[in-house]
Motif scaffolding. Structure first.
Motif, PDB file in Angstrom:
ATOM      1  N   ARG A   1       3.708  -1.234   3.679  1.00 62.65           N
ATOM      2  CA  ARG A   1       3.347   0.115   3.252  1.00 62.65           C
ATOM      3  C   ARG A   1       4.533   0.871   2.664  1.00 62.65           C
ATOM      4  O   ARG A   1       5.662   0.661   3.046  1.00 62.65           O
ATOM      5  CB  ARG A   1       2.780   0.900   4.434  1.00 62.65           C
TER       6      ARG A   1
ATOM      7  N   VAL B   1       0.858  -1.180   0.000  1.00 62.61           N
ATOM      8  CA  VAL B   1       0.000   0.000   0.000  1.00 62.61           C
ATOM      9  C   VAL B   1       0.893   1.228   0.000  1.00 62.61           C
ATOM     10  O   VAL B   1       1.797   1.339   0.834  1.00 62.61           O
ATOM     11  CB  VAL B   1      -0.915   0.033   1.239  1.00 62.61           C
TER      12      VAL B   1
ATOM     13  N   VAL C   1      -7.372   3.047  -2.228  1.00 58.24           N
ATOM     14  CA  VAL C   1      -7.842   2.592  -0.933  1.00 58.24           C
ATOM     15  C   VAL C   1      -8.566   3.689  -0.172  1.00 58.24           C
ATOM     16  O   VAL C   1      -9.575   3.472   0.460  1.00 58.24           O
ATOM     17  CB  VAL C   1      -6.670   2.030  -0.100  1.00 58.24           C
ATOM     18  N   GLY C   2      -8.044   4.898  -0.189  1.00 57.60           N
ATOM     19  CA  GLY C   2      -8.661   5.962   0.578  1.00 57.60           C
ATOM     20  C   GLY C   2      -8.145   7.318   0.155  1.00 57.60           C
ATOM     21  O   GLY C   2      -7.177   7.414  -0.574  1.00 57.60           O
ATOM     22  N   GLU C   3      -8.794   8.357   0.647  1.00 49.98           N
ATOM     23  CA  GLU C   3      -8.419   9.712   0.278  1.00 49.98           C
ATOM     24  C   GLU C   3      -8.356  10.625   1.491  1.00 49.98           C
ATOM     25  O   GLU C   3      -8.630  11.805   1.395  1.00 49.98           O
ATOM     26  CB  GLU C   3      -9.433  10.269  -0.722  1.00 49.98           C
ATOM     27  N   GLN C   4      -8.000  10.067   2.641  1.00 47.32           N
ATOM     28  CA  GLN C   4      -7.971  10.896   3.831  1.00 47.32           C
ATOM     29  C   GLN C   4      -6.890  10.417   4.795  1.00 47.32           C
ATOM     30  O   GLN C   4      -6.508   9.265   4.788  1.00 47.32           O
ATOM     31  CB  GLN C   4      -9.330  10.885   4.515  1.00 47.32           C
TER      32      GLN C   4
ATOM     33  N   VAL D   1       1.025   5.210   0.540  1.00 48.05           N
ATOM     34  CA  VAL D   1       0.342   6.390   1.072  1.00 48.05           C
ATOM     35  C   VAL D   1       1.064   7.598   0.496  1.00 48.05           C
ATOM     36  O   VAL D   1       2.254   7.790   0.757  1.00 48.05           O
ATOM     37  CB  VAL D   1       0.380   6.421   2.613  1.00 48.05           C
TER      38      VAL D   1
ATOM     39  N   VAL E   1      -3.764  11.323  -0.589  1.00 52.20           N
ATOM     40  CA  VAL E   1      -4.091  12.363   0.380  1.00 52.20           C
ATOM     41  C   VAL E   1      -3.772  13.718  -0.233  1.00 52.20           C
ATOM     42  O   VAL E   1      -2.680  13.913  -0.779  1.00 52.20           O
ATOM     43  CB  VAL E   1      -3.269  12.185   1.675  1.00 52.20           C
TER      44      VAL E   1
ATOM     45  N   VAL F   1      -3.280   5.009  -1.329  1.00 49.68           N
ATOM     46  CA  VAL F   1      -4.004   5.876  -0.411  1.00 49.68           C
ATOM     47  C   VAL F   1      -3.577   7.282  -0.792  1.00 49.68           C
ATOM     48  O   VAL F   1      -2.434   7.681  -0.572  1.00 49.68           O
ATOM     49  CB  VAL F   1      -3.667   5.599   1.065  1.00 49.68           C
TER      50      VAL F   1
ATOM     51  N   GLU G   1      -7.995  -0.852   7.663  1.00 45.14           N
ATOM     52  CA  GLU G   1      -8.570  -0.681   6.326  1.00 45.14           C
ATOM     53  C   GLU G   1      -7.594  -1.100   5.238  1.00 45.14           C
ATOM     54  O   GLU G   1      -8.010  -1.447   4.140  1.00 45.14           O
ATOM     55  CB  GLU G   1      -8.995   0.773   6.114  1.00 45.14           C
ATOM     56  N   ILE G   2      -6.310  -1.047   5.533  1.00 43.53           N
ATOM     57  CA  ILE G   2      -5.327  -1.470   4.531  1.00 43.53           C
ATOM     58  C   ILE G   2      -4.682  -2.793   4.911  1.00 43.53           C
ATOM     59  O   ILE G   2      -3.821  -3.293   4.224  1.00 43.53           O
ATOM     60  CB  ILE G   2      -4.253  -0.385   4.284  1.00 43.53           C
TER      61      ILE G   2
ATOM     62  N   ILE H   1      -7.430   7.381   7.642  1.00 45.67           N
ATOM     63  CA  ILE H   1      -7.634   5.975   7.296  1.00 45.67           C
ATOM     64  C   ILE H   1      -7.007   5.095   8.374  1.00 45.67           C
ATOM     65  O   ILE H   1      -5.934   5.381   8.879  1.00 45.67           O
ATOM     66  CB  ILE H   1      -7.067   5.668   5.894  1.00 45.67           C
TER      67      ILE H   1
END
Length: 84
Positions: A74, A9, A58-61, A11, A37, A35, A68-69, A64
């Motif tokens: 990472r 993942v 996976v996410g935009e904040q 970030v 941000v 992810v 969730e990951i 997170i």
């Protein structure tokens, strides 16, 4: 294309900008889930359209949660620029 980052993942802060977005696309092409941000929602929306087919956003904040990951390894790409 080889996908050496499959199962990882990434970030990426500043993902809605040019450099952060390019990093997100490159890492996604190599198999990483992203992810993204950024404080610019329009930039994040544009990034979604630039990610390769099958890429996982996976996410935009920043809030997170780790669960969730999952337990995946990472990658952190800290990409920050301040406007004058």
């Amino acid at each position: 294309m080889s996908r050496p980052l499959e199962g990882r993942v990434a970030v990426i802060t500043g993902a809605g900008g040019d450099i952060g977005g390019a990093a997100a696309v490159l890492l996604a092409e190599r198999g990483a889930a992203i992810v993204a941000v950024d404080r610019n929602p329009a930039g994040l929306a544009a990034l979604q359209g630039r990610l390769p087919n099958g890429a996982s956003l996976v996410g935009e904040q920043l809030s997170i949660r780790a669960e969730e990951i999952g337990g995946r390894r990472r990658i952190l790409k800290y990409n920050f620029a301040a406007e004058p």
